[in-house]
Write an enzyme that holds these catalytic residues in place. Sequence first.
Site, PDB file in Angstrom:
ATOM      1  N   ARG A 170       0.843  -1.219   0.000  1.00 34.65           N
ATOM      2  CA  ARG A 170       0.000   0.000   0.000  1.00 34.65           C
ATOM      3  C   ARG A 170       0.873   1.263   0.000  1.00 34.65           C
ATOM      4  O   ARG A 170       0.588   2.232   0.718  1.00 34.65           O
ATOM      5  CB  ARG A 170      -0.927   0.035   1.213  1.00 34.65           C
ATOM      6  CG  ARG A 170      -1.983  -1.025   1.230  1.00 34.65           C
ATOM      7  CD  ARG A 170      -2.944  -0.877   0.052  1.00 34.65           C
ATOM      8  NE  ARG A 170      -4.131  -1.677   0.266  1.00 34.65           N
ATOM      9  CZ  ARG A 170      -4.202  -2.976   0.008  1.00 34.65           C
ATOM     10  NH1 ARG A 170      -3.164  -3.601  -0.510  1.00 34.65           N
ATOM     11  NH2 ARG A 170      -5.314  -3.631   0.241  1.00 34.65           N
ATOM     12  N   SER A 245     -10.382  -0.236   3.943  1.00 31.44           N
ATOM     13  CA  SER A 245      -9.537  -0.407   5.121  1.00 31.44           C
ATOM     14  C   SER A 245      -9.038   0.958   5.574  1.00 31.44           C
ATOM     15  O   SER A 245      -8.452   1.690   4.790  1.00 31.44           O
ATOM     16  CB  SER A 245      -8.308  -1.266   4.797  1.00 31.44           C
ATOM     17  OG  SER A 245      -8.696  -2.521   4.321  1.00 31.44           O
ATOM     18  N   GLU A 341      -4.250   3.968   6.451  1.00 31.04           N
ATOM     19  CA  GLU A 341      -4.052   3.684   5.035  1.00 31.04           C
ATOM     20  C   GLU A 341      -4.659   4.824   4.215  1.00 31.04           C
ATOM     21  O   GLU A 341      -4.182   5.150   3.134  1.00 31.04           O
ATOM     22  CB  GLU A 341      -4.733   2.360   4.687  1.00 31.04           C
ATOM     23  CG  GLU A 341      -4.268   1.777   3.376  1.00 31.04           C
ATOM     24  CD  GLU A 341      -5.373   1.166   2.560  1.00 31.04           C
ATOM     25  OE1 GLU A 341      -6.013   1.913   1.794  1.00 31.04           O
ATOM     26  OE2 GLU A 341      -5.596  -0.049   2.678  1.00 31.04           O
TER      27      GLU A 341
HETATM   28  N1  EPU Z   1     -10.350 -10.350  10.670  1.00 29.89           N
HETATM   29  C1  EPU Z   1     -10.804 -10.173  11.969  1.00 29.89           C
HETATM   30  N2  EPU Z   1     -11.897  -9.388  12.175  1.00 29.89           N
HETATM   31  C2  EPU Z   1     -12.569  -8.784  11.159  1.00 29.89           C
HETATM   32  C3  EPU Z   1     -12.124  -8.997   9.829  1.00 29.89           C
HETATM   33  C4  EPU Z   1     -11.005  -9.781   9.610  1.00 29.89           C
HETATM   34  O1  EPU Z   1     -10.257 -10.692  12.915  1.00 29.89           O
HETATM   35  O2  EPU Z   1     -13.538  -8.051  11.440  1.00 29.89           O
HETATM   36  C5  EPU Z   1      -9.104 -11.122  10.471  1.00 29.89           C
HETATM   37  C6  EPU Z   1      -9.303 -12.533  10.035  1.00 29.89           C
HETATM   38  O3  EPU Z   1      -8.362 -13.307  10.701  1.00 29.89           O
HETATM   39  C7  EPU Z   1      -8.932 -12.515   8.564  1.00 29.89           C
HETATM   40  C8  EPU Z   1      -7.893 -11.429   8.533  1.00 29.89           C
HETATM   41  O4  EPU Z   1      -8.310 -10.491   9.517  1.00 29.89           O
HETATM   42  O5  EPU Z   1      -8.429 -13.726   8.159  1.00 29.89           O
HETATM   43  C9  EPU Z   1      -7.762 -10.743   7.195  1.00 29.89           C
HETATM   44  O6  EPU Z   1      -9.021 -10.197   6.830  1.00 29.89           O
HETATM   45  P1  EPU Z   1      -9.380  -9.872   5.309  1.00 29.89           P
HETATM   46  O7  EPU Z   1      -9.098 -11.050   4.447  1.00 29.89           O
HETATM   47  O8  EPU Z   1     -10.758  -9.294   5.290  1.00 29.89           O
HETATM   48  O9  EPU Z   1      -8.314  -8.797   4.876  1.00 29.89           O
HETATM   49  P2  EPU Z   1      -7.684  -7.517   5.569  1.00 29.89           P
HETATM   50  O10 EPU Z   1      -6.269  -7.830   5.885  1.00 29.89           O
HETATM   51  O11 EPU Z   1      -8.530  -6.989   6.685  1.00 29.89           O
HETATM   52  C10 EPU Z   1      -6.799  -6.637   3.288  1.00 29.89           C
HETATM   53  C11 EPU Z   1      -6.805  -5.327   2.561  1.00 29.89           C
HETATM   54  C12 EPU Z   1      -8.151  -5.117   1.881  1.00 29.89           C
HETATM   55  C13 EPU Z   1      -8.404  -6.265   0.920  1.00 29.89           C
HETATM   56  C14 EPU Z   1      -8.379  -7.575   1.699  1.00 29.89           C
HETATM   57  C15 EPU Z   1      -8.510  -8.775   0.796  1.00 29.89           C
HETATM   58  C16 EPU Z   1      -5.269  -3.907   3.792  1.00 29.89           C
HETATM   59  C17 EPU Z   1      -5.107  -2.746   4.711  1.00 29.89           C
HETATM   60  N3  EPU Z   1      -6.513  -4.256   3.488  1.00 29.89           N
HETATM   61  O12 EPU Z   1      -7.733  -6.502   4.349  1.00 29.89           O
HETATM   62  O13 EPU Z   1      -8.064  -3.928   1.127  1.00 29.89           O
HETATM   63  O14 EPU Z   1      -9.653  -6.111   0.254  1.00 29.89           O
HETATM   64  O15 EPU Z   1      -7.113  -7.692   2.387  1.00 29.89           O
HETATM   65  O16 EPU Z   1      -7.334  -8.951   0.085  1.00 29.89           O
HETATM   66  O17 EPU Z   1      -4.260  -4.482   3.356  1.00 29.89           O
HETATM   67  C18 EPU Z   1      -8.425  -1.582   1.238  1.00 29.89           C
HETATM   68  O18 EPU Z   1      -7.216  -1.459   1.074  1.00 29.89           O
HETATM   69  O19 EPU Z   1      -9.184  -0.593   1.356  1.00 29.89           O
HETATM   70  C19 EPU Z   1      -8.992  -2.922   1.315  1.00 29.89           C
HETATM   71  C20 EPU Z   1     -10.287  -3.137   1.538  1.00 29.89           C
END
Ligand code: EPU
Length: 346
Positions: A170, A245, A341
């Site tokens: 990012r 995010s 972010e």
């Molecule tokens: N999780 C929680 N609680 C929640 C949601 C998620 O504990 O409410 C944990 C779970 O363990 C899950 C992990 O967080 O396995 C990862 O969650 P998720 O796959 O939803 O991804 P993220 O790391 O929260 C990132 C990107 C998103 C992107 C998703 C999918 C960043 C900051 N965010 O989110 O990007 O869509 O992966 O690849 O890297 C954005 O940048 O605006 C965005 C939405």
Amino acid sequence: MNQSQKTGIQKEVSLTHLNTLGLHSVAPLFMNITSETQLIELNEKGFFSEKRPFVLGGGSNILLSSRLSVPVLKMSIPGMEMIDDDGKNVQIQVGAGENWHELVSFAVQNGLGGIENLALIPGTVGAAPIQNIGAYGVELEGLFLSLKAYDLKSSSFRTFSKSECQFGYRDSIFKRELKGQMVVTSVTLRLSKKDHIIHDSYSALRYYLTQNKIQNPGIEEIYQAVINIRQSKLPNPSDIGNAGSFFKNPVIKQKQYNELKDNWEGIPGYPNGPGWVKVPAAWLIEKAGWKGLRSGNVGTYKTQALVIVNHGGATGQEVLEFSKKIQKSVSEQFGIDLIPEVNIVH
Ligand code: EPU
């Protein structure tokens, strides 16, 4: 005809419908950019000499204050052109003002691969390289070839290769050394015509494919799967204001991760280079008790704690204060500093 009529500069423009958090904000000066020559003309008229403008794309990754102190350039340069085709891959040059998801849909409909995991990311094509957008195991840098930008400092156009963009998680040079200096006008990507490389190992995607008994998915199936996953987890900004995010996922030292693991059973962590671990910010925020919580007009989303939402009528200040409370709480409980972010614009 006075200068403002000639250049199309508008005064006191509301940005409320131009940012996906739906924050009330006013731009003292506003200019809709539809061509590269317009940038040269504006520069010649001295428009950029006093204050550097803020470039607005789809407004999907910003937190705006109620009144901006700088002029706004709304990037609306259109266009999509195949500039090369070697039978296996194409090179496509896309105007910075094009909608990102429409580009992804166009590619998939035309059998072009490499971009399908990035379906439904809100925003414009020109904003994509600024933060090296990424989702479901793919980042922009994997398909990026080059971009063209107008340099507000030297008043000339410049082409950036992939390495010159210095992409990171990012992150890019446009968020650091060149922050606010470059106006991206077009982006060139490489997409595959055949023998597509399918990225289906991201856990949420794998789970979806298994649940739906989809074996050997093609680019269309991945595209559809990503759309369905996103729609089930992430709020649609037209229903509820949000900027995706809000924080980056923090990367911490292995030692700190090991210590946290002793106290917090099940803390997720993904290796991120030797000695470093990336921890989901959503997990930290949820465990700190913030998931689905609401304070006034602001809250975190019920199914994704990393997304801060505007329940209606929130100001930038309120969102910022709410985000600071989350940062403080996560820092106190885990000793981890969350970094926004979203781009905070004053
Ligand atoms: N999780 C929680 N609680 C929640 C949601 C998620 O504990 O409410 C944990 C779970 O363990 C899950 C992990 O967080 O396995 C990862 O969650 P998720 O796959 O939803 O991804 P993220 O790391 O929260 C990132 C990107 C998103 C992107 C998703 C999918 C960043 C900051 N965010 O989110 O990007 O869509 O992966 O690849 O890297 C954005 O940048 O605006 C965005 C939405």
